[in-house]
Design an enzyme around this catalytic site. Structure first.
Site, PDB file in Angstrom:
ATOM      1  N   GLU A 127       0.837  -1.216   0.000  1.00 32.28           N
ATOM      2  CA  GLU A 127       0.000   0.000   0.000  1.00 32.28           C
ATOM      3  C   GLU A 127       0.867   1.261   0.000  1.00 32.28           C
ATOM      4  OE1 GLU A 127      -2.397  -1.428   3.333  1.00 32.28           O
ATOM      5  OE2 GLU A 127      -4.172  -1.012   2.124  1.00 32.28           O
ATOM      6  N   GLU A 185      -4.119  -9.783   2.973  1.00 34.11           N
ATOM      7  CA  GLU A 185      -4.980  -9.624   4.154  1.00 34.11           C
ATOM      8  C   GLU A 185      -6.090 -10.672   4.219  1.00 34.11           C
ATOM      9  OE1 GLU A 185      -3.715  -7.158   2.429  1.00 34.11           O
ATOM     10  OE2 GLU A 185      -3.032  -5.585   3.793  1.00 34.11           O
TER      11      GLU A 185
HETATM   12  N1  COA Z   1       4.205  -8.972  11.004  1.00 34.44           N
HETATM   13  C1  COA Z   1       5.009  -9.386  11.994  1.00 34.44           C
HETATM   14  N2  COA Z   1       6.095 -10.132  11.793  1.00 34.44           N
HETATM   15  C2  COA Z   1       6.374 -10.493  10.526  1.00 34.44           C
HETATM   16  C3  COA Z   1       5.578 -10.095   9.445  1.00 34.44           C
HETATM   17  C4  COA Z   1       4.450  -9.288   9.718  1.00 34.44           C
HETATM   18  N3  COA Z   1       3.667  -8.815   8.754  1.00 34.44           N
HETATM   19  N4  COA Z   1       6.106 -10.607   8.296  1.00 34.44           N
HETATM   20  C5  COA Z   1       7.208 -11.280   8.660  1.00 34.44           C
HETATM   21  N5  COA Z   1       7.372 -11.217  10.009  1.00 34.44           N
HETATM   22  C6  COA Z   1       8.436 -11.811  10.812  1.00 34.44           C
HETATM   23  C7  COA Z   1       8.223 -13.294  11.037  1.00 34.44           C
HETATM   24  O1  COA Z   1       7.324 -13.510  12.116  1.00 34.44           O
HETATM   25  C8  COA Z   1       9.632 -13.739  11.358  1.00 34.44           C
HETATM   26  O2  COA Z   1       9.947 -13.331  12.671  1.00 34.44           O
HETATM   27  P1  COA Z   1      10.714 -14.355  13.701  1.00 34.44           P
HETATM   28  O3  COA Z   1      12.014 -14.670  13.021  1.00 34.44           O
HETATM   29  O4  COA Z   1      10.860 -13.529  14.932  1.00 34.44           O
HETATM   30  O5  COA Z   1       9.837 -15.544  13.814  1.00 34.44           O
HETATM   31  C9  COA Z   1      10.478 -12.880  10.418  1.00 34.44           C
HETATM   32  O6  COA Z   1       9.664 -11.738  10.104  1.00 34.44           O
HETATM   33  C10 COA Z   1      10.843 -13.568   9.130  1.00 34.44           C
HETATM   34  O7  COA Z   1       9.639 -14.003   8.499  1.00 34.44           O
HETATM   35  P2  COA Z   1       9.392 -15.518   8.033  1.00 34.44           P
HETATM   36  O8  COA Z   1       7.903 -15.710   7.960  1.00 34.44           O
HETATM   37  O9  COA Z   1      10.165 -16.453   8.874  1.00 34.44           O
HETATM   38  O10 COA Z   1      10.019 -15.457   6.576  1.00 34.44           O
HETATM   39  P3  COA Z   1       9.592 -16.356   5.324  1.00 34.44           P
HETATM   40  O11 COA Z   1      10.617 -16.089   4.282  1.00 34.44           O
HETATM   41  O12 COA Z   1       9.349 -17.749   5.721  1.00 34.44           O
HETATM   42  O13 COA Z   1       8.179 -15.748   4.842  1.00 34.44           O
HETATM   43  C11 COA Z   1       6.621 -13.995   4.244  1.00 34.44           C
HETATM   44  C12 COA Z   1       8.096 -14.434   4.347  1.00 34.44           C
HETATM   45  C13 COA Z   1       6.610 -12.512   3.887  1.00 34.44           C
HETATM   46  C14 COA Z   1       5.910 -14.799   3.171  1.00 34.44           C
HETATM   47  C15 COA Z   1       5.914 -14.242   5.595  1.00 34.44           C
HETATM   48  O14 COA Z   1       6.712 -13.671   6.621  1.00 34.44           O
HETATM   49  C16 COA Z   1       4.546 -13.629   5.691  1.00 34.44           C
HETATM   50  O15 COA Z   1       3.600 -14.163   5.131  1.00 34.44           O
HETATM   51  N6  COA Z   1       4.423 -12.493   6.408  1.00 34.44           N
HETATM   52  C17 COA Z   1       3.132 -11.851   6.612  1.00 34.44           C
HETATM   53  C18 COA Z   1       2.710 -11.042   5.413  1.00 34.44           C
HETATM   54  C19 COA Z   1       1.336 -10.437   5.641  1.00 34.44           C
HETATM   55  O16 COA Z   1       0.345 -11.114   5.835  1.00 34.44           O
HETATM   56  N7  COA Z   1       1.261  -9.093   5.599  1.00 34.44           N
HETATM   57  C20 COA Z   1       0.037  -8.360   5.753  1.00 34.44           C
HETATM   58  C21 COA Z   1      -0.157  -7.976   7.157  1.00 34.44           C
HETATM   59  S1  COA Z   1      -1.730  -7.173   7.446  1.00 34.44           S
END
Ligand code: COA
Length: 255
Positions: free
Chosen positions: A115, A135
């Protein structure tokens, strides 16, 4: 300019202000403190005459993976509402800025991260970037203007696909769809992004300010002839200004 931020960095060099998201271990997920810092930095850059172009990027393997979902889990309804309201302020500060803002998407740009990119004037993305609005997987909808700006920028059917499925889209796909302005090879990313921003610094700031305002005006619901009238008033105002007089004089002197 304030450099004492916890979750972001700001550097101004060669008239380019680079705002960097700096929570790489959390993929730059935006918590409330970070959002406040981003809003303060955008305001400071918008008001800084040394900065002609704003460039946003992320440290590490993400631009920004969206709002901090872990913080969401502990927010009261009031805190959640305040977070969303501040988000609106953030996106509008970019969209209504008197200078161009470029999103340099180097990795994940998801949810609020995407966004932010959508609220910027242009998006440059690395060929390894992944963008989207996931989302729906949290049984939510985007709260930072994503549903509205995405439709404006990509058309309603493609926007619905992105919103309903919540997928991660490549830079090339979004370039083909017209949201991404340029796809940049990851190994040349920093160089190419700066080159693009430098090009913008060589254009008239007074003209760009008005171009941005008029382009935004094209999206407003006022009648078309009023928009054209506003364009006419603006070109006349600029024509009588010092910058245009000088540029026109320079051109005629060269001919
Ligand atoms: N909020 C909080 N923490 C987040 C985050 C978010 N939106 N996105 C990533 N992180 C954190 C993870 O919890 C992890 O933290 P930790 O090491 O303390 O456990 C760290 O960032 C690394 O993320 P990880 O998920 O292990 O990496 P990945 O390569 O396996 O996956 C993504 C990457 C982006 C696909 C995955 O992190 C994800 O789906 N994130 C959420 C995206 C999302 O839904 N955003 C919209 C929010 S409204």
């Amino acid at each position: 300019m304030e450099t004492n931020y916890k979750h972001i960095t700001v550097k101004v060099k060669k008239r380019i202000a680079v705002l960097g998201f700096n929570r790489p271990d959390q993929l730059n997920a935006m918590n409330r403190k970070m959002m406040d810092e981003i809003i303060a930095a955008i305001g400071a850059i918008n008001g800084n005459d040394q900065a002609q172009v704003g460039l946003i990027r992320g440290e590490g393997r993400a631009f920004m993976a969206g709002a901090d979902i872990k913080e969401y889990a502990s927010q009261t309804p009031e805190e959640f509402k305040a977070f969303q309201d501040c988000g609106i302020e953030l996106y509008e500060a970019l969209e209504n800025a008197p200078k161009p803002w470029v999103a340099a998407v180097n990795g994940y740009a998801l949810g609020g991260g995407f966004e932010i990119a959508l609220a910027c004037d242009m998006i440059l993305a690395s060929d390894t970037a992944k963008m989207g609005l996931p989302e729906v997987f949290l049984s939510l909808v985007p709260g930072g203007g994503g549903t509205q700006r995405l439709v404006q920028k990509v058309g309603i059917n493609r926007a619905k696909e992105m919103l309903f499925l919540g997928g991660q889209y490549s830079a090339q796909k979004l370039y083909d769809w017209g949201i991404v302005n340029q796809v940049v090879a990851q190994d040349r990313f920093d160089e190419e992004v700066l080159k693009f921003a430098e090009k913008l610094t060589r254009r008239s700031p007074s003209a760009i300010k008005e171009l941005k305002r008029l382009a935004q005006l094209s999206l407003s619901p006022i009648p078309f002839d009023e928009k054209i009238e506003e364009e006419g008033k603006t070109v006349s105002k600029l024509f009588h200004g010092a910058d245009a007089k000088k540029a026109i004089q320079n051109f005629t002197n060269k001919s």
